[in-house]
Design a protein around this motif. Structure first.
Motif, PDB file in Angstrom:
ATOM      1  N   ARG A   1      26.898  41.631  89.637  1.00  0.00           N
ATOM      2  CA  ARG A   1      27.957  42.196  89.004  1.00  0.00           C
ATOM      3  C   ARG A   1      27.966  43.356  87.973  1.00  0.00           C
ATOM      4  N   ASP A   2      26.812  43.875  88.177  1.00  0.00           N
ATOM      5  CA  ASP A   2      26.555  45.149  87.047  1.00  0.00           C
ATOM      6  C   ASP A   2      27.644  46.220  87.289  1.00  0.00           C
ATOM      7  N   GLU A   3      28.065  46.373  88.493  1.00  0.00           N
ATOM      8  CA  GLU A   3      28.929  47.742  88.702  1.00  0.00           C
ATOM      9  C   GLU A   3      30.383  47.236  88.165  1.00  0.00           C
ATOM     10  N   ASP A   4      30.637  45.764  88.293  1.00  0.00           N
ATOM     11  CA  ASP A   4      31.799  45.337  87.888  1.00  0.00           C
ATOM     12  C   ASP A   4      32.032  45.239  86.432  1.00  0.00           C
ATOM     13  N   ALA A   5      30.988  44.954  85.463  1.00  0.00           N
ATOM     14  CA  ALA A   5      30.929  44.941  84.253  1.00  0.00           C
ATOM     15  C   ALA A   5      30.668  46.411  83.710  1.00  0.00           C
ATOM     16  N   ARG A   6      29.933  47.285  84.349  1.00  0.00           N
ATOM     17  CA  ARG A   6      29.995  48.704  83.848  1.00  0.00           C
ATOM     18  C   ARG A   6      31.575  49.290  83.857  1.00  0.00           C
ATOM     19  N   MET A   7      32.390  48.955  84.749  1.00  0.00           N
ATOM     20  CA  MET A   7      33.880  49.166  84.900  1.00  0.00           C
ATOM     21  C   MET A   7      34.678  48.524  84.145  1.00  0.00           C
ATOM     22  N   ALA A   8      34.373  47.391  83.834  1.00  0.00           N
ATOM     23  CA  ALA A   8      35.035  46.599  82.711  1.00  0.00           C
ATOM     24  C   ALA A   8      34.865  47.334  81.403  1.00  0.00           C
ATOM     25  N   PHE A   9      33.536  47.346  81.106  1.00  0.00           N
ATOM     26  CA  PHE A   9      33.442  47.834  79.472  1.00  0.00           C
ATOM     27  C   PHE A   9      33.910  49.283  79.376  1.00  0.00           C
TER      28      PHE A   9
END
Length: 301
Positions: free
Chosen positions: A67-75
């Protein structure tokens, strides 16, 4: 996370004070609840950089959970508030802290990497001792007959002054409290936090950060289709109860004014209502940063 459900019904601006390792899971939970689409703004506090003590505020996990990409977008909806790091570029300060790291490792078996900061608590004791020594020395040289054993008198001589120690400015206000500078950062396109605003406690000035490469003013990027800050309150209220038939118009918000101030794009005439509103907004933002000065004093950091 149940508290995110509660936030939906009362706020659009979220202040997070938590261990850095928890920020990623909080932002992922917010993403799962559709709360990182630009309608919410999150602020997280990082008192200093030391993963062993305060954690590492990052979206990166080596993609262990996929989920790194999801986290990057959330940040993209997250702003970080932290002390400035410009004093670390001063050779005097850097050499001093390197000596502390060496002593800490050799004498106490506690190694610190080059990326980790010496605890602000330890540095605060050094600054306090240096300020005390400077003031007592001034008392002796002035011949005023002041008593260095009179703690209250010595303390008052420290007030409302700025001291330069190891290349860092230490500001003690009129009440005898230290006030700190703060930096507001936002992730760039690669997900790395970059300063966008800087607050000077001594000057009580909030100003945009500049890109060191071309000296251009850095702009806030709002992660929504409007490319603008969220409303302070939804048009129909948090619970959808404030709309009446045919009422679909917009609403003036402090958020909109804040955006103009932060991005340096506002224009107005002297003495106009718009200018007064902007001035008030700047005061509010400065008070917001002052909260962190109070929080820092409570934690003795």
């Amino acid at each position: 996370m149940h508290y995110l459900e509660e936030i939906k019904s009362v706020a659009r601006v979220v202040l997070i004070i938590a261990h850095g390792s928890r920020i990623r899971s909080i932002m992922l939970a917010a993403s799962d609840m559709q709360m990182t689409n630009g309608d919410y703004v999150y602020f997280a506090f990082e008192p200093f950089q030391n993963p062993q003590v305060v954690g590492n505020m990052t979206w990166r996990s080596g993609n262990l959970d996929g989920r790194d990409e999801d986290a990057r977008m959330a940040f993209r909806s997250l702003f970080k508030i932290s002390p400035p790091v410009r004093y670390e570029e001063n050779p005097e300060y850097r050499n001093f802290t390197q000596a502390i790291k060496q002593l800490t490792n050799e004498k106490y078996g506690y190694p610190l990497s080059d990326q980790e900061e010496v605890s602000p608590s330890a540095m605060a004791y050094y600054f306090a001792t240096s300020i005390y020594g400077q003031v007592v020395s001034e008392m002796a040289k002035s011949g005023s007959g002041g008593d260095p054993h009179d703690g209250a008198a010595v303390s008052r001589l420290m007030w409302n002054r700025t001291y330069t120690i190891l290349g860092q400015e230490i500001f003690i206000n009129v009440s005898g409290d230290r006030e700190s500078d703060w930096v507001l950062s936002q992730p760039d396109v690669n997900g790395n936090f970059k300063p966008i605003m800087e607050y000077s406690a001594r000057q009580r000035i909030l100003q945009p950060s500049r890109d060191p490469l071309d000296n251009s003013i850095r702009q806030i990027v709002w992660p929504n289709k409007r490319s603008s800050p969220p409303l302070n309150e939804p048009l129909c209220g948090y619970r959808g109860t404030k709309c009446v038939s045919g009422d679909g118009g917009g609403r003036n918000t402090v958020g909109g004014v804040v955006a103009d101030v932060l991005q340096g794009t506002a224009s107005w005439q002297q003495g106009s209502p718009i200018q007064n509103a902007l001035n008030s907004t700047v005061d509010l933002i400065q008070q917001f940063f002052s909260v962190f000065n109070q929080y820092r004093r409570i934690l003795h950091i």
